[in-house]
Scaffold this active site. Structure first.
Site, PDB file in Angstrom:
ATOM      1  N   THR A  54       0.799  -1.137   0.113  1.00  0.00           N
ATOM      2  CA  THR A  54      -0.012  -0.022  -0.117  1.00  0.00           C
ATOM      3  C   THR A  54       0.836   1.378  -0.125  1.00  0.00           C
ATOM      4  OG1 THR A  54      -1.563  -1.205   1.162  1.00  0.00           O
ATOM      5  CG2 THR A  54      -1.888   1.021   1.123  1.00  0.00           C
ATOM      6  N   TYR A 142       3.594 -11.815   6.723  1.00  0.00           N
ATOM      7  CA  TYR A 142       2.421 -11.339   6.022  1.00  0.00           C
ATOM      8  C   TYR A 142       2.205 -12.523   4.722  1.00  0.00           C
ATOM      9  CZ  TYR A 142      -0.284  -8.159   2.903  1.00  0.00           C
ATOM     10  OH  TYR A 142      -1.347  -7.724   2.137  1.00  0.00           O
ATOM     11  N   LYS A 170       0.232 -11.412   9.401  1.00  0.00           N
ATOM     12  CA  LYS A 170      -0.932 -10.483   8.952  1.00  0.00           C
ATOM     13  C   LYS A 170      -1.797 -11.486   7.990  1.00  0.00           C
ATOM     14  CE  LYS A 170      -1.643  -6.647   5.769  1.00  0.00           C
ATOM     15  NZ  LYS A 170      -0.908  -5.677   4.875  1.00  0.00           N
ATOM     16  N   VAL A 210      -4.253  -4.994  10.340  1.00  0.00           N
ATOM     17  CA  VAL A 210      -3.664  -4.088   9.385  1.00  0.00           C
ATOM     18  C   VAL A 210      -4.562  -3.885   8.365  1.00  0.00           C
ATOM     19  CG1 VAL A 210      -1.351  -3.698   8.122  1.00  0.00           C
ATOM     20  CG2 VAL A 210      -1.592  -5.165  10.026  1.00  0.00           C
TER      21      VAL A 210
END
Length: 299
Positions: A54, A142, A170, A210
């Protein structure tokens, strides 16, 4: 110094994966990054993730990544956990990024599954272990097979959890069954990495999120979390359902694109995108405005 954490919530509970503001000519906007980070913390985030997808990390240089970490830590580091993305599909490069993030003052690292090369589970295990061994910082894995092409299997998560610095995951796998087993067997602190599944993942043991939509609705995400923790299932469900148009609208196309558009409409620093990402069309912008307004966000 990082804010207080616990083994159950090593990075806080409500984190936003922050966009990286750029100037009109495409340069790094460090003043804008500091302003946006402060705004996010003021809105209810107790953690900021920088240099993630992001944050357009595929398009920022290693020098830029270190500058972003340093700037955000200077802006909010005494009020929020600053977690730095520090993983690529090159383990040696990832170790360098991890060390640079630690030097720049990050409080933790986010390590994504190596993408495109599709390593086997033993490769994932060695990759993440090497990153965790590169610094003294706590690491959040992640798991996002939709982008990386490879999931982190539950057995691998359990093995990785034995490392003293691998403390969280995550989860953007989109599989509540596998998440349930992994939470139960690994002992990792679990964070939702898929906004649409924030509440469902809380219900099976996640400790927080998150988020991307946390740029816009952090107070609502906090209220949903608080309601869940207090046992008010009806209120948590009500907030989740209210936010459905926001979740949908922000991901009609790539999330960085919509986030930067929404922030710009709010007068927050965001700036342009770096190719290959492109701006919303006028029609897409109107659709985003409609979606957000339907979810209670007025730009």
């Amino acid at each position: 110094m990082a804010p207080t954490s616990t083994p159950q919530t090593p990075f806080g509970r409500v984190l936003t994966a922050m966009v990286t503001p750029f100037t009109a000519d495409g340069a790094l906007d460090l003043d804008g990054a500091q302003q946006l980070a402060a705004h996010l913390v003021d809105s209810g985030n107790d953690g900021i993730v920088v240099n993630g997808t992001t944050g357009e990390s595929p398009t920022t240089s290693d020098v830029e990544k270190a500058k972003i970490v340093q700037a955000v830590v200077e802006a909010v580091g005494d009020r929020a956990h600053v977690v730095a993305g520090a993983s690529t599909n090159d383990t040696a490069h990832s170790r360098e990024l991890a060390a640079a993030a630690a030097k720049a003052g990050a409080h933790g690292l986010l390590a994504v599954t190596p993408y495109y090369s599709k390593p086997p589970q033993e490769g994932l295990f060695r990759h993440f272990t090497a990153i965790a061994d590169a610094t003294d910082l706590p690491v959040m894995l992640y798991d996002i097979p939709g982008r990386s092409g490879v999931p982190i299997n539950t057995e691998t998560l359990v093995r990785l959890a034995e490392h003293p610095r691998i403390v969280a995951n995550k989860d953007a796998k989109g599989d509540l069954g596998r998440a349930s087993w992994a939470i139960a067997t690994s002992g990792l602190a679990w964070y939702s990495g898929d906004d649409m599944l924030n509440l469902p993942l809380l219900s099976v043991g996640a400790v927080g999120y998150v988020s991307v939509v946390g740029h816009l609705v952090a107070p609502e995400l906090r209220s949903m979390l608080d309601a869940h923790l207090s046992g008010d299932v009806a209120k948590a469900t009500e907030i989740h359902q209210k936010l459905l148009p926001v979740f949908t609208g922000m991901f009609r196309t790539q999330g960085v694109i919509t986030t930067k558009a929404a922030l710009t409409l709010q007068g927050q620093p965001a700036g342009r995108l770096r190719l290959p990402l492109v701006e919303l069309s006028p029609e897409e912008t109107e659709q985003l405005k409609h979606d957000l307004a339907h979810g209670g966000v007025h730009l």
